[in-house]
Structure formats: C-alpha cells, structure tokens
Design an enzyme around this catalytic site. Sequence first.
Site: not given
Length: 192
Positions: A78, A115
């Site tokens: 993105r 993460e």
Amino acid sequence: MTSDIMLSDSTLLPHDDAQYLCSLIRSIPGFPQENILFRDFMPVFADPRGLDLLIQGLVNALPVKPSEFDYIAGLEARGFLIGIALAQKLNKGFIAVRKAGKLPPPVVSQSYDLEYGSATMEIEKDLVPSHSRILIVDDLIATGGTAWAAMKLFESIDCTVSGFSFVMKLDGLDGLAKLENHPTSTMMVMPA
C-alpha cells in the site's frame, strides 16, 4: 465515521472531510490471522474524494519540508499507492521498497520482524544516487519493523532518511521508537 479512527491533528483536514475519510476505512478482525485487527484501506483508493483527501492530508502532515528530500520511498504494497500519488503531487521521484525476490539484481536486502512473522525487504542497489535524501512512506506503523528495514536499506547505500510519513499509527505500539528519532508524521491514530 469509524469510531476508533481519528486524525492525529485536527488541523490536517476540515472536520467534515476528516469524518468522510475515516469512514472509508474498514476494520476486519482476525485477518490475516487470529488476534490481528486489519485496517482495510483500499476503499479510500476507490473513492475519488477519499483519495484526494488522503493525499492532501499527507501533504499537510509532512514531517519535513519538500525541499528536504529528493525521493519518496513507498513500502510494499500500500505504500506504493500512497507514495506514487504523493511523489506526483510533490514533483519527486519514487522508489519501491519490495519484498524479497521481486526485483532484478543487484539488490540490497534487510530482514526484519513483523507483528505476525518475519520478512525481507529489498531495493535496487543502483537505482538511487548516493547521498540522496529519502522520505519513507507507508500506510501503517505498528511495530516499526518494515520502516526500520527500509531505513537501514537506504543507509547501506549512503543515502539519508529525511523522515517518515504514515497514514495510520496503531496507538499503544511503540513502532516509532525504532526509527531513531527521525522526523515522523502520522495522519490518523487508532487503538491497537
């Protein structure tokens, strides 16, 4: 408006525009894996008004003046969409920071933790002149691993990271601490 998403600074966009932009972002629990709350940013790109507001908000939130950087580096994937639009708006060159194995050699690589796993990022070694000044752009800062890897990639080819610009920051995570006191901006804040 998505109730848990808000602008980090109320002066970035007029109130109605901020509400409209935030309303376009979807929150999807359990994606890409359990215990992750994914922020779906793609509806912003599908909406002409939303896209315009996003880019204007990012320009308003820049952590440094446009004269202080030569290139915008967008992080896969993105960050490519955001970075190219921002580079075009500011008349800057654009550099793609890609996942490993997507660029032709020679490349410079850096591994990092996410993460939910680990990954390696790469840039084309001879694409950016030495001593260039880089603004790194991405949609989200969480733990800071991807942005840190991009910073290390550019430093390894004798470039200077002028700053970082993120659309969203997950509140409660300390990803900005990994960026070694570089100027940063985040347009939106939301709980982790």
